[in-house]
Design an enzyme around this catalytic site. Structure first.
Site, mmCIF file in Angstrom:
data_model
loop_
_atom_site.group_PDB
_atom_site.id
_atom_site.type_symbol
_atom_site.label_atom_id
_atom_site.label_comp_id
_atom_site.label_asym_id
_atom_site.label_seq_id
_atom_site.Cartn_x
_atom_site.Cartn_y
_atom_site.Cartn_z
ATOM 1 N N GLY A 217 11.814 6.907 -4.826
ATOM 2 C CA GLY A 217 10.639 6.502 -4.052
ATOM 3 C C GLY A 217 11.008 5.661 -2.830
ATOM 4 N N THR A 218 12.222 5.845 -2.347
ATOM 5 C CA THR A 218 12.718 5.091 -1.177
ATOM 6 C C THR A 218 11.781 5.217 0.021
ATOM 7 O OG1 THR A 218 14.858 5.961 -1.912
ATOM 8 C CG2 THR A 218 14.836 4.740 0.180
ATOM 9 N N THR A 219 11.397 6.450 0.316
ATOM 10 C CA THR A 219 10.592 6.734 1.505
ATOM 11 C C THR A 219 9.256 5.991 1.417
ATOM 12 O OG1 THR A 219 11.544 8.949 1.243
ATOM 13 C CG2 THR A 219 9.893 8.680 2.969
ATOM 14 N N HIS B 164 21.188 2.367 -0.366
ATOM 15 C CA HIS B 164 21.347 2.862 -1.741
ATOM 16 C C HIS B 164 22.544 2.181 -2.408
ATOM 17 C CE1 HIS B 164 18.367 5.947 -1.292
ATOM 18 N NE2 HIS B 164 19.074 6.768 -0.554
ATOM 19 N N ARG C 292 13.041 4.084 -10.946
ATOM 20 C CA ARG C 292 12.123 5.124 -11.432
ATOM 21 C C ARG C 292 12.688 5.696 -12.720
ATOM 22 N NH1 ARG C 292 10.659 10.678 -8.008
ATOM 23 N NH2 ARG C 292 8.692 11.095 -9.083
ATOM 24 N N SER D 261 13.726 15.193 -9.500
ATOM 25 C CA SER D 261 13.526 15.070 -8.064
ATOM 26 C C SER D 261 14.825 15.374 -7.310
ATOM 27 C CB SER D 261 13.030 13.647 -7.752
ATOM 28 O OG SER D 261 12.747 13.513 -6.395
ATOM 29 N N TYR E 202 8.648 2.478 -9.905
ATOM 30 C CA TYR E 202 7.823 3.523 -9.281
ATOM 31 C C TYR E 202 6.541 3.708 -10.087
ATOM 32 C CZ TYR E 202 6.803 8.276 -7.476
ATOM 33 O OH TYR E 202 6.217 9.394 -6.918
ATOM 34 N N GLY F 172 5.414 13.767 -5.925
ATOM 35 C CA GLY F 172 4.972 12.366 -5.844
ATOM 36 C C GLY F 172 4.214 11.920 -7.088
HETATM 37 P P1 A3P Z 1 9.326 14.009 -6.479
HETATM 38 O O1 A3P Z 1 10.473 14.878 -6.092
HETATM 39 O O2 A3P Z 1 9.276 13.710 -7.939
HETATM 40 O O3 A3P Z 1 8.028 14.499 -5.970
HETATM 41 P P2 A3P Z 1 13.142 9.212 -2.160
HETATM 42 O O4 A3P Z 1 12.183 8.757 -1.133
HETATM 43 O O5 A3P Z 1 13.889 8.080 -2.810
HETATM 44 O O6 A3P Z 1 13.999 10.286 -1.661
HETATM 45 O O7 A3P Z 1 12.270 9.788 -3.367
HETATM 46 C C1 A3P Z 1 11.591 10.996 -3.233
HETATM 47 C C2 A3P Z 1 10.534 11.059 -4.322
HETATM 48 O O8 A3P Z 1 9.452 10.163 -3.977
HETATM 49 C C3 A3P Z 1 9.918 12.439 -4.396
HETATM 50 O O9 A3P Z 1 9.548 12.589 -5.767
HETATM 51 C C4 A3P Z 1 8.722 12.304 -3.497
HETATM 52 O O10 A3P Z 1 7.730 13.282 -3.694
HETATM 53 C C5 A3P Z 1 8.241 10.904 -3.863
HETATM 54 N N1 A3P Z 1 7.396 10.305 -2.839
HETATM 55 C C6 A3P Z 1 7.542 10.362 -1.493
HETATM 56 N N2 A3P Z 1 6.549 9.701 -0.882
HETATM 57 C C7 A3P Z 1 5.752 9.211 -1.847
HETATM 58 C C8 A3P Z 1 4.549 8.452 -1.831
HETATM 59 N N3 A3P Z 1 3.973 8.071 -0.702
HETATM 60 N N4 A3P Z 1 3.998 8.124 -3.009
HETATM 61 C C9 A3P Z 1 4.576 8.492 -4.183
HETATM 62 N N5 A3P Z 1 5.700 9.224 -4.252
HETATM 63 C C10 A3P Z 1 6.291 9.578 -3.101
#
Ligand code: A3P
Length: 341
Positions: free
Chosen positions: A94-96, A156, A178, A186, A244, A309
């Protein structure tokens, strides 16, 4: 790149030829500088961008923008500031999302919600607003020396391998973990997206085998999570530990906690005006997913950061046996620690 300039953010989504050349030259230079050191490290097949190398108990990419070579260079050169903010995670935790929440919370008086169309998060992927310290080496106009405060960076890197200056500066770190089964699923899908052009797709069984052995970029999963968890217990005013799953359950409360931890609590007036809800909405999966869909972050398409997500998508992808094995490893590794909810 200054985050004041949203037009710069959007135009930088289009990588320019000279940016790539500059980045490639920097990578080659670093790879060359540390090549002797690397030959002594254990190596494993990776599931996303090539092989992984073990350093100080964790697996790293090499010859990449987020790589072991960059970390070595950061150890030598990076100077943190006491008011920096670091968003720390394992990939796919959930980095993004967390970057978006921290950025919009800290900058809420600079970017008003009644100008939503021009808010940086309505124009650019959150990774552009909060770059990784590791990728900053390759930006043509690095934000390292940006005069704007606080600087917000992602990383990371495991806690004990962070550049010493980050710990010594006393700056704040927000970590989000998470559930490992959702991280694995994911990561598996993300790896498919990255590999689809080469046609070299991975099977879930292979991804599971690697993950359960601890082999993932910046893994083992359990050690990464445990290090940040114990840092948050030892230094609670400097390291905030989130999950998360809890953030999904009550995002508004998570935003409030983050603001308080960073020293930017919401005033009663802001609460009455619905500021927290505005941030929750701006950073929602549905909202972030729509932004700059054709853009990319260091070559990875923006869309790859948004899949489902959701909490618990592992039920759709892992066998019962895989789940039992992962649950058992988690139980042993966490050994009674109250980490996952
Ligand atoms: P999933 O692949 O389970 O959907 P990161 O940002 O660390 O790369 O993580 C990506 C994961 O965070 C993905 O999970 C993505 O869909 C989810 N994600 C991205 N934006 C999100 C948001 N605004 N709220 C919740 N989950 C989110």
């Amino acid at each position: 790149m200054s985050i004041d300039d949203t037009s710069t953010l959007s135009s930088s989504n289009k990588p320019r030829e000279q940016d790539h050349e500059h980045e490639n030259a920097l990578i080659s230079n670093l790879v060359d500088r540390y090549k002797d050191k690397l030959t002594t490290f254990p190596i494993e097949k990776g599931c996303v961008f090539g092989s992984l190398y073990m350093y100080q108990g964790f697996w790293y990419l090499s010859q990449h923008k987020l790589s072991i070579e960059t970390l070595f260079a950061l150890h030598e050169t990076f100077i943190a500031r006491p008011n920096d903010v670091y968003v720390a995670t394992l990939p796919k935790s959930g980095t993004t999302w967390l970057k978006a929440i921290v950025f919009s919370t800290v900058n809420r008086s600079r970017y008003k919600y009644n100008c939503l169309a021009t808010h940086p998060l309505r124009v650019s992927n959150p990774h552009k607003c909060c770059p990784f310290i590791e990728t900053e080496f390759y930006e043509s106009a690095p934000t390292y020396n940006d005069t704007h405060s606080p600087r917000i960076f992602g990383t990371h890197t495991p806690y004990t391998s962070l550049p010493r200056s980050i710990i010594d500066s006393g700056c704040r770190i927000i970590y989000m973990c998470r559930n490992p089964k959702d991280v694995l699923v994911s990561l598996f899908h993300f790896s498919d997206k990255v590999r689809e052009q080469s046609g070299d797709l991975m099977k879930i069984n292979d991804a599971f085998e690697l993950f359960s052995k601890g082999v993932m970029p910046y893994g083992p999963y359990w050690d990464h999570v445990k290090e940040y968890n114990s840092a948050s217990l030892e230094r609670p005013t400097k390291v905030l530990f989130l999950t998360y799953e809890n953030m999904k359950k009550d995002t508004a409360n998570g935003v409030k906690r983050i603001a308080e931890f960073l020293g930017y609590p919401f005033t009663d007036e802001e609460v009455d005006q619905g500021s927290i809800e505005e941030i929750v909405k701006l950073c929602s999966f549905e909202s972030l997913k729509e932004v700059d869909q054709k853009g990319n972050y260091h070559g990875v398409p923006n869309g790859s950061y948004f899949r489902e997500g959701k909490v618990g998508d592992w039920t759709n992808h892992l066998t019962n046996e895989m789940c039992m094995i992962l649950d058992q490893i988690t139980k042993e590794k966490f050994n009674g620690l109250d980490i996952l909810c």
